[in-house]
Design an enzyme around this catalytic site. Structure first.
Site, short mmCIF file in Angstrom:
data_model
loop_
_atom_site.label_atom_id
_atom_site.label_comp_id
_atom_site.label_asym_id
_atom_site.label_seq_id
_atom_site.Cartn_x
_atom_site.Cartn_y
_atom_site.Cartn_z
N ASP A 49 0.83 -1.21 0.00
CA ASP A 49 0.00 0.00 0.00
C ASP A 49 0.86 1.25 0.00
O ASP A 49 1.77 1.38 0.80
CB ASP A 49 -0.87 0.04 1.27
N CYS A 84 -5.26 6.07 -1.85
CA CYS A 84 -6.56 6.64 -1.52
C CYS A 84 -6.45 8.09 -1.08
O CYS A 84 -5.35 8.62 -1.00
CB CYS A 84 -7.27 5.81 -0.46
N HIS A 117 -15.67 5.07 4.23
CA HIS A 117 -15.72 5.94 5.40
C HIS A 117 -17.14 6.09 5.91
O HIS A 117 -17.38 6.65 6.96
CB HIS A 117 -15.16 7.34 5.07
N1 GLN Z 1 -4.41 -2.40 3.54
C1 GLN Z 1 -4.88 -1.27 4.27
C2 GLN Z 1 -6.28 -1.54 4.77
O1 GLN Z 1 -7.00 -2.23 4.11
C3 GLN Z 1 -4.89 -0.03 3.43
C4 GLN Z 1 -5.39 1.16 4.20
C5 GLN Z 1 -5.23 2.49 3.50
O2 GLN Z 1 -4.95 2.57 2.35
N2 GLN Z 1 -5.42 3.57 4.18
O3 GLN Z 1 -6.68 -1.05 5.80
ZN ZN Z 2 -6.80 3.20 1.28
#
Ligand code: GLN
Ligand code: ZN
Length: 765
Positions: A612, A657, A705
């Site tokens: 990530d 993100c 969210h």
């Molecule tokens: N792998 C992380 C999750 O699923 C990614 C979180 C993120 O991008 N903020 O929580």
């Molecule tokens: Zn994310």
């Protein structure tokens, strides 16, 4: 006497009081009275604390129940019609805009079903604001008077404050057009919004405020000409309006020089600039002031936790005094202290050597005051010499420098950061191996972090259960998540991350060179706070960090399992980085650690690995140019150092993100599949940009969210919408981000609908 000033104080409470009550309010456990009572207590404590520390200029209206930009949208009536039609209370409208609301009808209330507004990064910080969303029908008007109320609240305590609001040009520019008005340029609304600003300012003045901090942080961005010109229009308008308090225009997080012409000569009382981030702008910004304007010198870092070096800070402010005189200089924090934890004295477990190097928001109050006293000629010798000793102790410490790490970094070469073959060849190899259907479905990694998980983690930390017991518990959680995914028919599985408190902290805790806090929470968005680790020295990896859980998860399923790691830039950005060496030095160190981890994951069984990098966009220097290209080079190289050791048949995923991602920025990562937050992106041109991206992408299909559950039809419609522009053969189906903050019920329903929608399209193609 030179004045001291704080641009804003954290509003979460020293022990996360705000989070606890807001979440209790959302779940119906407490009412509005309790929520407002806690908010008031936090505000009052903050003001009293600053007053007691001797801060001269204290901010008000820096408090918010969700986000200060969202507060303005509510205040100015920039509320899309989909939120007003339910006739909710203002606070509930605020939360509905911030996080969406889905509620069944009751005897007394109508059913509600509305998604949240888009949330994006606040400049290059890990704070997120709710994006103002305008349409042709937006009618600005004052819808309440929060800034006035909070000013009066402080005044009642005998504390004079300087209210803070985001200024008109930044407020509009940071917003966007709503989906029904895509041709609308937010800045074109300037003339409509200015009278409302004038009315608010006049109300503040009538309440007794003599001065207002008006934030124009976009001054540190590359701005279109129209926006540059808007400053003159806006501030001349306000200067000519009646009963306006003195305005101090504040910018932070960067260099304003490229926009200096737009603010030079503006009829305002003064300016605040960030000299922690951009000391090099000093001469030019000082030269641009008129003969009366004051300069608020942002010299105490609002973004990091390191003690200020008093000798440097004092010398800097003295330079300003030499140029402008004592009366025109204010010593200030570089930005709001919102981005720092509340109070270092609550850290009981921190190594005392390291703790002596830190300064949290409460300590920074003293720092501003000491510097102001020092330059005013007051005797602060004792404070200066204690500070000098701390600064020296950090410089000389063995914690800071590790020769072995430095040697390893020196061995980095081109080969270490390239995959064995280019993407098309890898794709062919991977297709044969994984045999995935069209529209492969997956999730981003985490599953609900339930109370049960937190209780067990706590027990383990406190030594109330053994490592074996905790292990067994984690395995059972992983098994639950794996079976669930198989049951609903997801294609590429995850282990759910139950063992992780946080995607950065979890890795930081296992790496050498990091320090941790117990109460060092910082608001990330709404009621989500993070506790960033601190990079205190050169970083290395003493042992494997995620192998056990991922290998176990793969061993209990026939479907491909993604090993899940956090990339070097995100670990760095979501920590407090060192300020003694650049991030360009720190990032490859982390890349090397990730490489060791990835290589150790691969051989036994884990053949899909997701690294990530959600913070890659936020780390992007705010302006285009050399600094930005340098960043992209070391950021993507650090990622590739981590991921390019795997075989061609194995698939590297990455995830992003919270931001307006530019596909060009992620190309150089060379990941096989990326997933990005996308559910709030409506602009077909933006989707088009991603169509040209060469590798495969999962364009996030729902907002994680929000507790809201999208129906199958909604997923079908959204996929159809994207397919008009985006090719089916590159299309992965996934949510916007991880599901850790959601409840199981929501997750089960949303994912089931998502998988069913993907199946519908498989039949069509
Ligand atoms: N792998 C992380 C999750 O699923 C990614 C979180 C993120 O991008 N903020 O929580
Ligand atoms: Zn994310």
């Amino acid at each position: 006497m030179v004045q001291s000033s704080v641009l804003g104080f954290p509003r979460i409470g020293a022990f996360r009081e705000l989070k606890k009550t807001t979440e209790a309010y959302w779940s119906g456990k407490v009412g509005k009275d309790e929520l407002f009572k806690v908010g008031k207590e936090i505000r009052e404590n903050n003001w009293k604390l600053q007053k007691a520390a001797g801060v001269d200029v204290i901010a008000s209206n820096d408090f918010s129940y969700y986000d200060q930009v969202l507060d303005l949208s509510l205040l100015f009536n920039a509320i899309p019609e989909r939120y007003t039609k339910y006739e909710l209370d203002p606070i509930d409208t605020l939360f509905a805009m911030g996080r969406g609301l889905q509620r069944k009808a009751t005897d007394s209330e109508k059913a509600v079903d509305v998604t949240a507004l888009e949330m994006v990064k606040w400049f290059d910080s890990n704070y997120h604001y709710v994006r103002p969303t305008f349409s042709h029908s937006t009618e600005f008007k004052l819808n309440g008077q929060k800034p006035v109320d909070e000013y009066l609240e402080a005044k009642k305590l005998g504390i004079e404050t300087r209210p803070v609001v985001v200024g008109p040009v930044s407020y509009l520019f940071l917003g966007k057009a709503d989906k029904d008005s895509l041709d609308l340029e937010p800045i074109s609304l300037l003339e409509k919004i200015l009278p409302v600003y004038a009315e608010l300012l006049a109300k503040l003045s009538a309440a007794g405020a003599t001065s207002v901090q008006i934030d124009e942080p976009i001054l540190v961005l590359d701005l279109p000409e129209k926006v540059q010109a808007a400053f003159k229009t806006a501030y001349e308008y306000l200067a000519n309006a009646k009963n306006i308090p003195k305005l101090v225009v504040a910018s932070y997080f960067g260099d304003v020089r490229p926009n200096l012409a737009s603010i030079k000569g503006l009829p305002v009382h003064g300016f605040h600039f960030d000299f922690v981030r951009a000391p090099e702008q000093f001469d030019e910004v000082v030269a641009a002031l008129t003969a009366e304007q004051v300069l608020s010198v942002g010299i105490i870092d609002g973004r990091n936790i390191w003690k200020a070096d008093f000798s440097e800070a004092v010398a800097f402010v003295e330079k300003a005094i030499a140029a402008l005189g004592k009366d025109r200089v204010i010593v200030a924090t570089s930005s709001s202290l919102l981005h720092t934890p509340v109070d270092l004295t609550n850290e009981k477990k921190l190594d005392s050597e390291i703790k002596n190097w830190f300064s949290f928001a409460t300590q920074k109050l003293d720092e501003v005051v000491v510097v102001a006293k020092a330059v005013s000629g007051e005797d602060v010798k004792e404070a200066l010499s204690v500070n000098a000793a701390a600064i020296k102790s950090r410089k000389d410490s063995a914690i800071t420098n590790d020769a072995d790490v430095q040697k390893k970094v020196d061995s980095i070469n081109e080969k270490l950061s390239s995959r064995a073959a280019a993407f098309p060849e890898r794709l062919a190899a991977q297709k044969g191996k994984f045999n995935l259907p069209l529209f492969p479905t997956t999730t981003i990694g985490s599953f609900p972090q339930t109370k049960d998980i937190r209780i067990n983690r706590n027990k383990f930390t406190k030594g109330e259960i053994t490592a074996e017991q905790y292990d067994t518990f984690i395995k059972s959680e992983i098994e639950k998540v794996v079976r669930f995914q198989e049951e609903i028919g997801l294609d590429v599985l995850v282990h759910g991350e139950p063992e992780r408190n946080d995607m950065v902290q979890y890795f930081g805790e296992q790496l050498k060179g990091f320090a941790f806090t117990t109460n060092g929470w910082v608001q990330s968005y709404g009621s989500r706070y993070v506790r960033p680790p601190v990079v205190v020295g050169d970083v290395s990896r003493p042992h494997a960090m995620s192998v056990k859980e991922s290998v176990y998860a793969q061993s209990i399923s026939k479907k491909p399992m993604k090993g899940m790691l956090t990339g070097p830039i995100t670990v760095l950005r979501w920590s407090f980085p060192r300020n003694d060496v650049s991030q360009k030095v720190q990032a490859p160190q982390l890349g090397l650690d990730m490489r060791d981890e990835v290589n150790e994951l691969e051989p036994p069984s884990v053949e899909v690995i997701q690294v990530d990098e959600p913070a890659i966009r936020e780390g992007l220097p705010l302006r285009s140019g050399q600094e930005r290209s340098d960043y992209l080079k070391y950021a993507t190289e650090s990622f590739r150092i981590g991921t390019s050791g795997v075989k061609n048949t194995n698939q590297i995923h990455s995830h992003f993100c919270y931001s307006d991602l530019d596909p060009n920025h992620i190309k150089a990562l060379d990941a096989d599949v990326v997933s990005i937050e996308f559910s709030k992106k409506d602009d077909p041109n933006y989707i088009q940009e991603f169509s040209n991206y060469p590798n495969h992408i999962g364009l996030g299909l729902f907002d994680i969210h929000s507790p809201r559950i999208p129906s199958k039809e909604e997923f079908i419609a959204r996929i159809g919408e994207i397919l008009k522009v985006y090719p089916a053969d590159k299309f992965w189906v996934n949510p916007d981000c991880g599901l850790k903050t959601r409840g199981w019920e929501e997750v089960r329903a949303s994912l089931t609908n998502m998988v069913e929608a993907a199946k519908t399209y498989r039949e069509k193609y």
